[in-house]
Design a protein around this motif. Structure first.
Motif, short mmCIF file in Angstrom:
data_model
loop_
_atom_site.label_atom_id
_atom_site.label_comp_id
_atom_site.label_asym_id
_atom_site.label_seq_id
_atom_site.Cartn_x
_atom_site.Cartn_y
_atom_site.Cartn_z
N LEU A 85 7.42 66.19 19.42
CA LEU A 85 7.48 65.77 20.72
C LEU A 85 6.07 65.95 21.47
O LEU A 85 5.83 67.28 21.74
N GLU A 91 2.88 65.35 24.32
CA GLU A 91 2.57 64.84 25.69
C GLU A 91 1.14 64.21 25.70
O GLU A 91 0.38 64.87 25.09
N GLN A 115 8.47 57.97 24.42
CA GLN A 115 9.63 58.49 25.00
C GLN A 115 9.24 58.81 26.35
O GLN A 115 8.22 59.84 26.55
N ARG A 154 5.29 60.76 26.88
CA ARG A 154 5.63 61.69 25.66
C ARG A 154 5.72 60.62 24.40
O ARG A 154 6.11 59.43 24.68
N ARG A 176 7.48 60.61 20.82
CA ARG A 176 8.39 61.38 19.90
C ARG A 176 8.24 61.05 18.40
O ARG A 176 8.11 59.66 18.10
N GLU A 182 9.31 61.38 14.29
CA GLU A 182 10.38 62.22 13.43
C GLU A 182 10.02 61.78 12.15
O GLU A 182 9.45 60.73 11.60
#
Length: 179
Positions: free
Chosen positions: A33, A35, A152, A156, A158, A160
């Motif tokens: 995650l 920023e 997100q 932010r 995200r 995966e």
């Protein structure tokens, strides 16, 4: 696995059926995650507006006009009282040069410049999309094809990375600071 490795897989592919991508819950991997510091980018932009405004004043030999920047959100143009009659012309010139800057006349001799709300919102969205694109490019350079990258919240991103065996290496490449 290659879709053409067996007659069964070729048949599935002919029907438009793709293999199921295993997510982090089934395949393991890494979740990052990140920023995005949109304030730094806006400050950098306002710094360039500040420098161009100072240059404009020097080039046009506007004596008695000074420019200051608070380092965050506002640029102030202070004029000596004898220059007050030139303020309308200066506002027109600066407005034409910086269409996304709001110029507020605080008095006959004081102007405040700031990034207008619409430009600030567009700037933020553009920066987030550019950051997302940069992250996707970095992930592709790792050869990871099943990654999920998405914005997100407000600031932010995200990421995966299913199946990544060395999450620290992925984090070093993906997390490299970009401007």
């Amino acid at each position: 696995d290659d879709m053409t490795s067996s007659p069964f897989n070729r048949w599935l592919a002919s029907l438009g059926i793709q293999p199921i991508k295993l997510g982090l819950d089934l395949n393991g991997g890494a979740l990052l995650l990140l920023e995005v510091d949109t304030q730094v980018a806006q400050t950098d932009y306002l710094t360039s507006v500040y420098q161009e405004t100072r240059q404009h004043i020097r080039e046009n030999r506007l004596r008695g006009v000074s420019v200051s920047f608070d380092g965050h959100r506002q640029i102030q143009v202070q004029m000596a009282s004898q220059m007050a009659s030139h303020s309308s012309q200066l506002v027109t010139e600066l407005s034409g040069r910086f269409p996304d800057i709001t110029i507020a006349r605080k008095s006959d001799t004081l102007l405040e410049l700031s990034l207008n709300e619409q430009a600030s919102s567009q700037f933020h969205n553009q920066l987030m999309n550019q950051s997302l694109s940069t992250m996707r490019t970095r992930i592709e350079s790792l050869g990871i094809t099943e990654a999920v990258t998405q914005i997100q919240g407000k600031n932010r991103i995200r990421i995966e990375l299913p199946g990544v065996k060395d999450p620290k290496h992925a984090e070093r490449i993906i997390g490299t600071t970009a401007t």
